[in-house]
Design a protein around this motif. Structure first.
Motif, PDB file in Angstrom:
ATOM      1  N   GLU A 178      -5.167  16.523  49.168  1.00 39.68           N
ATOM      2  CA  GLU A 178      -4.479  16.057  50.375  1.00 39.68           C
ATOM      3  C   GLU A 178      -3.126  15.451  49.984  1.00 39.68           C
ATOM      4  OE1 GLU A 178      -5.289  12.909  54.073  1.00 39.68           O
ATOM      5  OE2 GLU A 178      -6.922  13.455  52.690  1.00 39.68           O
ATOM      6  N   VAL A 179      -2.105  16.276  50.022  1.00 36.82           N
ATOM      7  CA  VAL A 179      -0.753  15.810  49.710  1.00 36.82           C
ATOM      8  C   VAL A 179      -0.141  15.238  50.980  1.00 36.82           C
ATOM      9  CG1 VAL A 179       1.542  16.479  48.895  1.00 36.82           C
ATOM     10  CG2 VAL A 179      -0.497  17.521  47.863  1.00 36.82           C
ATOM     11  N   SER A 210       6.980  18.890  56.199  1.00 39.95           N
ATOM     12  CA  SER A 210       6.285  18.681  57.475  1.00 39.95           C
ATOM     13  C   SER A 210       5.026  17.832  57.340  1.00 39.95           C
ATOM     14  CB  SER A 210       5.904  20.039  58.084  1.00 39.95           C
ATOM     15  OG  SER A 210       4.838  20.648  57.360  1.00 39.95           O
ATOM     16  N   LEU A 211       4.605  17.539  56.113  1.00 38.81           N
ATOM     17  CA  LEU A 211       3.383  16.770  55.917  1.00 38.81           C
ATOM     18  C   LEU A 211       3.561  15.337  56.409  1.00 38.81           C
ATOM     19  CD1 LEU A 211       2.321  18.040  52.365  1.00 38.81           C
ATOM     20  CD2 LEU A 211       1.446  18.774  54.595  1.00 38.81           C
ATOM     21  N   GLU A 225     -18.343  15.811  49.892  1.00 36.25           N
ATOM     22  CA  GLU A 225     -17.041  15.695  50.537  1.00 36.25           C
ATOM     23  C   GLU A 225     -16.192  14.670  49.784  1.00 36.25           C
ATOM     24  OE1 GLU A 225     -15.879  17.470  53.026  1.00 36.25           O
ATOM     25  OE2 GLU A 225     -17.753  18.601  53.257  1.00 36.25           O
ATOM     26  N   SER A 226     -14.899  14.898  49.756  1.00 37.00           N
ATOM     27  CA  SER A 226     -14.014  13.962  49.067  1.00 37.00           C
ATOM     28  C   SER A 226     -12.612  14.044  49.653  1.00 37.00           C
ATOM     29  CB  SER A 226     -13.947  14.274  47.561  1.00 37.00           C
ATOM     30  OG  SER A 226     -13.372  15.553  47.339  1.00 37.00           O
ATOM     31  N   ARG A 227     -11.870  12.960  49.466  1.00 37.75           N
ATOM     32  CA  ARG A 227     -10.443  12.955  49.784  1.00 37.75           C
ATOM     33  C   ARG A 227      -9.692  12.627  48.501  1.00 37.75           C
ATOM     34  NH1 ARG A 227      -8.672   9.416  54.868  1.00 37.75           N
ATOM     35  NH2 ARG A 227      -6.776  10.680  54.607  1.00 37.75           N
ATOM     36  N   ILE A 228      -8.946  13.584  48.009  1.00 35.95           N
ATOM     37  CA  ILE A 228      -8.109  13.393  46.839  1.00 35.95           C
ATOM     38  C   ILE A 228      -6.680  13.367  47.355  1.00 35.95           C
ATOM     39  CG2 ILE A 228      -7.592  14.162  44.506  1.00 35.95           C
ATOM     40  CD1 ILE A 228     -10.603  13.639  45.089  1.00 35.95           C
ATOM     41  N   ILE A 229      -6.074  12.178  47.422  1.00 39.10           N
ATOM     42  CA  ILE A 229      -4.806  11.984  48.118  1.00 39.10           C
ATOM     43  C   ILE A 229      -3.677  11.770  47.115  1.00 39.10           C
ATOM     44  CG2 ILE A 229      -3.586  10.578  49.817  1.00 39.10           C
ATOM     45  CD1 ILE A 229      -6.395   9.676  50.818  1.00 39.10           C
TER      46      ILE A 229
END
Length: 225
Positions: A217-218, A26-27, A180-184
């Motif tokens: 963040e997968v 669903s991602l 804050e960070s976005r690890i994708i």
């Protein structure tokens, strides 16, 4: 020791796995265009000969993601994103060989970046002597020198080992620093090998799940124009 009846354990685990599978399906995908040049880096982990085409840990599963990884690499290069490429590089005395067969020895072709990525170029190479690239001094220096970067796009292998360790360590480091960070992590650009009890599909899915519950963040994929 597992303190559960085998049949109950398998039944309950099967239900949980079905829920995890559906959650991952669903991602959503994201667009490369939404990521800011001054805040984003592409990290390519162990897309090298020793995990794709030769040696004890080569895997056709990993090899299959090379063309798509090279396409994303090209798009990131055009957008001016910095690109780092981690590459396993070990001596024969590496303690890691107590857990894995000898692989990616220093000075051999196994430690070299896959040809598809070499042709695109534009990356800074960081050789690593453990499964977790975060621990390398060269990366620590890069992180300090590029403190405006807070978005990390991570591709490569293995999902359940080097990818998971690096992504979760990076996320927890930012948490520790109150940043804050976005690890994708795009699901279509990470993979792992199949060997004996190491069921590739199972450990791949469980690693993706573990990353999601630890703040990584997968996503399904990163769309490029």
């Amino acid at each position: 020791m597992i303190k559960a009846n085998k049949d109950n354990f398998l039944k309950e685990s099967g239900k949980a796995l079905e829920e995890i599978y559906e959650m991952l399906q669903s991602l959503k995908s994201i667009s490369l265009e939404e990521l800011q040049k001054e805040r984003t880096v592409l990290i390519m982990v162990d897309l090298i000969n020793g995990f794709t085409r030769e040696g004890a840990l080569k895997s056709p599963r990993v090899e299959r993601i090379l063309p798509s990884a090279a396409k994303l690499q090209s798009a990131c290069l055009l957008k001016g994103f910095p690109i780092l490429a981690f590459a396993d590089s070990h001596s024969m005395t590496s303690p890691e060989f107590a857990s894995y067969p000898p692989h990616c020895l220093t000075g051999t072709s196994e430690e070299e970046i896959a040809e598809e990525l070499q042709q695109v170029g534009g990356y800074q190479l960081i050789r690593k002597n453990s499964t977790n690239g975060f621990l390398e001094e060269a990366f620590s220096r890069w992180l300090k020198e590029n403190d405006r970067i807070d978005t990390f796009l991570i591709v490569g292998d293995c999902t359940d080992i080097c990818i998971q360790q690096f992504a979760e360590t990076l996320k927890t480091w930012f948490n520790k620093e109150n940043k804050e960070s976005r690890i994708i992590v795009p699901m279509d650009l990470v993979e792992t090998y199949e060997l004996g009890m190491h069921n590739g599909n199972l450990v791949h899915v469980m690693a993706l799940y573990n990353m999601t519950i630890n703040g990584v963040e997968v996503v399904q994929s990163v769309e490029v124009q």
